[in-house]
Scaffold this active site. Structure first.
Site: not given
Ligand code: URA
Length: 488
Positions: A129, A208, A215, A230, A234
């Site tokens: 990620h 999320d 947000r 967040s 995931k």
């Molecule tokens: N990527 C994400 O998945 N969440 C965030 O809060 C910022 C970047």
């Protein structure tokens, strides 16, 4: 005060709100003590007073695991209104969350949906990620390289966010490519190709998805604990065994300084390890876009070039490091260095490109454009940003360049906007290059007739030309794992 007289939507000094009216109908018994956090319901499970929890965080207090879980569960059930969740998020943004609170937030968001069990699929499942950048197409190269080395990659990606691009938008620029597979298909494709590339489904960390949207419109994105929860909620829901993280730092990243990026990386690694996933993070430079192209199709085309041994140096250096780390974590090599060698071989042999085409076809994509990228349609308009003086390009502002890409049509200003696959920019020159007045620095591609002057003025502000060559900045600066931070 008699609760039954509280009108839905009202807020009182006792912190009684519309949600409590709902709860009353669900058998809340009697007693509310002003400012107390807990109200007991008749099954003796605690029902917290949300206003009190928000107040605690506002006043720099600590919330328990149960209290955080309560807020997330209630929000997921539509029993906590957006305004109270927003207030909690702002309090968390301003006052931070400690490790225990961050872990509780991640866990609650993770369990707001399904946690996939991929144990029936052979192999150590590894994903990567990135915290988001400009021109960051690495996932497109990484997934086929790692999968073709025998490590399953179940990748759930996002769309462009603000000035940053998203893997899903890039993939969808391949005609027909579907990223909205259901979880049954997700498994099937993973089983067959050792990789799958999809978007967040309704089942994966739905809290999320909703909290992220909130947000985005309440100025609470750039918070280390909120970003960490967040991302990790995931990723942990995907059914992976290990994770590699690319934490971007610089003008085009959410984290602008090395210290902030390091804190985020440490938090992400700590959460991953706490949940039993081997996690390695790298801090990488995002002061200028990665590679030469920014824009959805333009980045697919550049990734294809990379998979055909013709990619830009920065893209390939980062790709091989992240791929090598994934291959190592996936148990295929003893060291990361050996993983890097394996990654290079997957590209040189053509295996990775073949794997990418096979996956694209499986997910509905037209692979003829991958074999012949020049057959893809071109933008109607092109214009250039030219050097305004002689000298060296000493600095770019990657954030401004990302915003210019939005202006050209490559990203979204509102959630409902469509992205134009062919819109984007070409970095004809990069940091450290010498230029002469009038030479092209950036070329713009768009189908929008009226954006040239606004984009050019944005881009002019994004380039600094100096008489001396700048010190080259390393692309990869640090590695962070459970044993600490190492300079790279
Ligand atoms: N990527 C994400 O998945 N969440 C965030 O809060 C910022 C970047």
């Amino acid at each position: 005060m008699d609760n039954s007289t509280v009108a839905p939507g009202s807020i009182t000094d006792f912190g009684i709100n519309s949600r409590l009216s709902t709860l009353q109908q669900n058998d809340i018994v009697s007693e509310i003590i002003a400012n107390s956090k807990i109200i007991m319901n008749k099954n003796s499970s605690p029902v917290f007073n949300p206003v009190s929890l928000i107040r605690t965080k506002r006043d720099k207090g600590r919330l328990s695991r149960e209290e955080i879980k309560y807020l997330i569960d209630q929000y997921s059930r539509d029993e906590l209104p957006d305004y109270q969740m927003s207030a909690f998020l702002m309090a968390a943004f301003l006052n931070g969350l400690n490790d225990e609170e961050s872990s509780a937030l991640t866990e609650s968001m993770l369990h707001s949906g399904d946690v996939l069990d991929l144990s029936d699929i052979t192999g150590i499942k590894v994903d990567k990620h990135s915290t988001g950048g400009v021109g960051d197409k690495i996932s497109l190269l990484l997934a086929p390289i790692v999968a073709s080395c025998g490590v399953p990659v179940p990748m759930i990606s996002g769309r462009g966010l603000g000035h940053t691009g998203g893997t899903l938008d890039k993939l969808e620029s391949i005609p027909g490519f579907r990223t909205d597979l259901d979880l049954k298909r997700y498994r099937e494709v993973l089983q067959k190709h050792n990789m799958v590339l999809i978007g967040q489904t309704a089942e994966i960390a739905p809290a999320d998805k909703r909290i992220y949207a909130l947000r985005d419109v309440t100025a609470t994105v750039e918070s280390i604990p909120l970003i960490a929860a967040s991302i990790m909620s995931k990723k942990l829901a995907e059914g992976i065994n290990a994770l590699v993280l690319d934490v971007k730092v610089g003008s085009g990243a959410f984290m602008k300084t090395r210290l902030e990026a390091q804190k985020l990386a440490e938090k992400l690694v700590a959460i991953g390890e706490q949940f039993g996933k081997r996690t390695i993070a790298y801090m990488t430079n995002m002061d200028q876009p990665l590679g030469r192209y920014i824009g959805n199709w333009l980045e697919v085309k550049e990734s294809v070039e990379g998979l055909q041994c013709n990619g830009p140096d920065d893209v390939m250096e980062l790709t091989h490091l992240l791929a090598g780390t994934m291959i190592h974590l996936g148990g295929k090599t003893k060291t990361i260095e050996q993983g890097i060698e394996m990654s290079k071989d997957a590209v040189d042999s053509g295996r990775a490109f073949d794997a990418f085409k096979a996956l694209a076809a499986e997910q509905g994509g037209d692979t003829s454009v991958l074999d012949d990228p020049e057959s893809y349609s071109e933008s109607q308009f092109q214009f250039d940003l030219e050097a305004f003086e002689d000298g060296y390009i000493s600095q770019f502002d990657a954030y401004q360049i990302g915003m210019a890409a939005l202006e050209l049509g490559a990203g979204r200003k509102t959630k409902e906007d469509d992205v134009d696959p062919v819109a984007g920019l070409e970095m004809v020159r990069k940091t450290g290059d010498r230029v002469q007045k009038g030479e092209t620095i950036i070329r713009c591609y768009t189908n929008r007739r009226d954006v040239e002057s606004i984009t050019k003025s944005q881009l002019e502000d994004s380039v600094t030309i100096s008489s001396n060559a700048p010190e080259p900045a390393p692309l990869i600066s640090h590695q962070i794992d459970k044993d600490g931070v190492k300079e790279f």
